[in-house]
Design a protein around this motif. Structure first.
Motif, PDB file in Angstrom:
ATOM      1  N   ASN A  88      -8.229   0.235   8.329  1.00  0.00           N
ATOM      2  CA  ASN A  88      -7.906  -0.968   8.115  1.00  0.00           C
ATOM      3  C   ASN A  88      -6.193  -1.855   8.447  1.00  0.00           C
ATOM      4  O   ASN A  88      -6.198  -2.902   9.093  1.00  0.00           O
ATOM      5  CB  ASN A  88      -8.560  -1.336   6.547  1.00  0.00           C
ATOM      6  N   ASN A 119     -12.152   2.629   1.423  1.00  0.00           N
ATOM      7  CA  ASN A 119     -11.114   3.682   1.147  1.00  0.00           C
ATOM      8  C   ASN A 119     -10.928   4.099   2.384  1.00  0.00           C
ATOM      9  O   ASN A 119     -10.135   5.695   2.971  1.00  0.00           O
ATOM     10  CB  ASN A 119     -11.600   4.573   0.209  1.00  0.00           C
ATOM     11  N   TYR A 145       0.589  -1.212  -0.070  1.00  0.00           N
ATOM     12  CA  TYR A 145      -0.307   0.037  -0.212  1.00  0.00           C
ATOM     13  C   TYR A 145       1.056   1.312  -0.433  1.00  0.00           C
ATOM     14  O   TYR A 145       2.644   1.642  -0.187  1.00  0.00           O
ATOM     15  CB  TYR A 145      -0.872  -0.564   0.961  1.00  0.00           C
ATOM     16  N   ALA A 196      -7.981   2.278   3.963  1.00  0.00           N
ATOM     17  CA  ALA A 196      -6.203   1.700   4.359  1.00  0.00           C
ATOM     18  C   ALA A 196      -6.248   2.291   5.827  1.00  0.00           C
ATOM     19  O   ALA A 196      -5.336   1.016   6.310  1.00  0.00           O
ATOM     20  CB  ALA A 196      -5.295   2.056   3.413  1.00  0.00           C
ATOM     21  N   ARG A 224      -8.565   0.056  -3.739  1.00  0.00           N
ATOM     22  CA  ARG A 224      -8.652  -1.753  -3.256  1.00  0.00           C
ATOM     23  C   ARG A 224      -9.584  -1.884  -1.925  1.00  0.00           C
ATOM     24  O   ARG A 224     -10.211  -3.083  -2.050  1.00  0.00           O
ATOM     25  CB  ARG A 224      -8.010  -2.671  -2.687  1.00  0.00           C
ATOM     26  N   GLU A 225      -8.841  -0.437  -0.867  1.00  0.00           N
ATOM     27  CA  GLU A 225     -10.024  -1.284   0.475  1.00  0.00           C
ATOM     28  C   GLU A 225     -11.751  -0.484  -0.111  1.00  0.00           C
ATOM     29  O   GLU A 225     -11.682   0.369  -0.323  1.00  0.00           O
ATOM     30  CB  GLU A 225      -9.259   0.478   0.982  1.00  0.00           C
TER      31      GLU A 225
END
Ligand code: C5P
Length: 406
Positions: free
Chosen positions: A77, A72, A61, A74, A68-69
């Motif tokens: 997460n 959105n 990342y 990241a 991709r998250e």
């Protein structure tokens, strides 16, 4: 594996030391960790995300806008499941960002958004020596420390810019040891351990002497385990070619008399003495100044011996040893009847704890089995690596000290 089950977010900021992050990533994974790499834009100038993805086996990342998250987010997460965030290399600029709580890229945003009490932040600074010595950097470090960040220190030596001094990033293996140590329980915080290790060498003449097969591995493992457990550690080592464990103060000695002198000198500051050294029982009564020559006559030299002082007994029976202020632990390497010999040795040396092992089964090996003998009886610690045994022994000693002062 020392990092089994640990999930580490490895953050890279911009610096030539990024090339070492590849090796570090591998080393963390080899010890059982899972590694999620997060890179700043500057870091990607030095090493590609492709390399880091291949080594970590996970997509890298780099942007807070990463689609991709699904949510959105990241920064949220990636940080929630981490056992630690390790920034290596951590540039001067990135340190300054952390200081101010800036959050204008994914890595700094993630550091700020991490749950403080659950996800520790470790940083491995890397920069030119002038940048390192600058008051701004030193001020930043002091504040980061006060904010709860763990600073892993820097190395000294040649720098990519051609200058030489402090500020190099620590080597991957050094960082690995520091990360492993970070996760160990700090059962010996505030204690000062003195450890004797290895054989001694008793000179016959300038080129010959008598010694024994002790490798020093058990003593070095205990020194490392004690350092990991938060103790200040002084290691008095006979002639062995082992690497000094991280953060351990090592004093090299050769003979039993030198070992005695060093141990007696260091014992004043110590709260625990662990005598793992295989000290020679006797030394030649006179060491010749010149090599004893073979003259062809078939005559052999006749050596006389005198007994060496018993370092452990001396310290155990000193006022601090006898009162328990210096908690003394002896070792016994026996070839048979371990329990009987270890019990007798404990009484003779007057130590609260004596650790028995079978000499021929441990000398030079990486693993061992121990028998802990105290006033109440004996407990076996089954065969394991010397480092694993050392960690168990250190925890056991910590418990005894706590009980003693309770
Ligand atoms: O008497 P023995 O050598 O078997 O005792 C072993 C224990 O005593 C070990 O802990 C060893 O480090 C320590 N020792 C010592 N000084 C000596 C002999 C042994 O500290 N001269």
């Amino acid at each position: 594996m020392d990092l089994n089950g640990k999930h580490i977010v490895l953050g890279l900021s911009g610096g030539i030391a990024c090339y070492k992050a590849a090796e570090l990533c591998r080393a963390l994974i080899k010890e059982g960790a899972t590694v999620q790499v997060v890179m700043t834009e500057a870091a990607a100038q030095f090493i590609t995300p492709v390399t880091m993805q291949a080594l970590s086996n996970r997509p890298v990342y780099g942007s807070q806008w990463d689609p991709r998250e699904p949510n959105n987010m990241a920064h949220i997460n990636l940080s929630r499941g981490a056992d630690a965030i390790l920034i290596a290399p951590c540039s001067a600029d990135f340190m300054a960002k952390l200081l101010h709580g800036r959050a204008d890229d994914l890595l700094s945003l993630m550091c700020l958004a991490r749950p403080l009490e659950r996800v520790p932040l470790l940083i491995a600074p890397a920069m030119n020596r002038e940048m390192w010595a600058h008051p701004a950097t030193q001020r930043t470090m002091a504040q980061l420390r006060a904010d709860g960040t763990t600073l892993l220190g820097v190395g000294r030596g040649e720098q990519a810019c051609g200058e030489s001094g402090d500020g190099r990033m620590l080597e991957p293996q050094e960082l690995l040891q520091d990360v492993i140590a970070f996760f160990q329980p700090k059962s010996l915080a505030g204690q000062h351990l003195l450890v004797s290790a290895g054989p001694t060498f008793e000179a016959i003449d300038p080129v010959r002497g008598i010694t024994n097969l002790s490798s020093g591995k058990m003593g070095f493992a205990i020194a490392r385990a004690a350092q990991e457990a938060g103790a200040t550690v002084t290691l008095v080592a006979g002639p062995v070619a082992l690497a000094t464990p991280r953060g351990v103060h090592r004093i090299n000695v050769v003979s039993a008399l030198e070992m005695m002198e060093a141990c007696v000198q260091q014992a004043d500051q110590a709260t625990v003495f662990v005598a793992t050294a295989a000290v020679a029982d006797w030394r030649p009564d006179t060491a010749a100044n010149q090599k004893i020559k073979k003259d062809g006559s078939g005559q052999v030299p006749h050596l006389g011996f005198v007994e060496n002082p018993d370092i452990l007994a001396t310290l155990a029976q000193s006022p601090r040893g006898a009162s328990g202020e210096l908690f003394c632990v002896g070792f016994a390497a026996e070839s048979h009847d371990l329990l009987a010999h270890a019990t007798a040795k404990r009484a003779r040396k007057q130590v609260p704890l004596l650790v028995g092992n079978i000499g021929p089964a441990t000398f030079g090996q990486d693993d061992n089995a121990l028998l802990l003998v105290d006033a109440h009886g004996a407990t076996e610690i089954p065969r394991n690596s010397k480092l694993a045994l050392a960690r168990l022994l250190v925890a056991n000693i910590a418990k005894r000290i706590a009980q003693q002062s309770a």
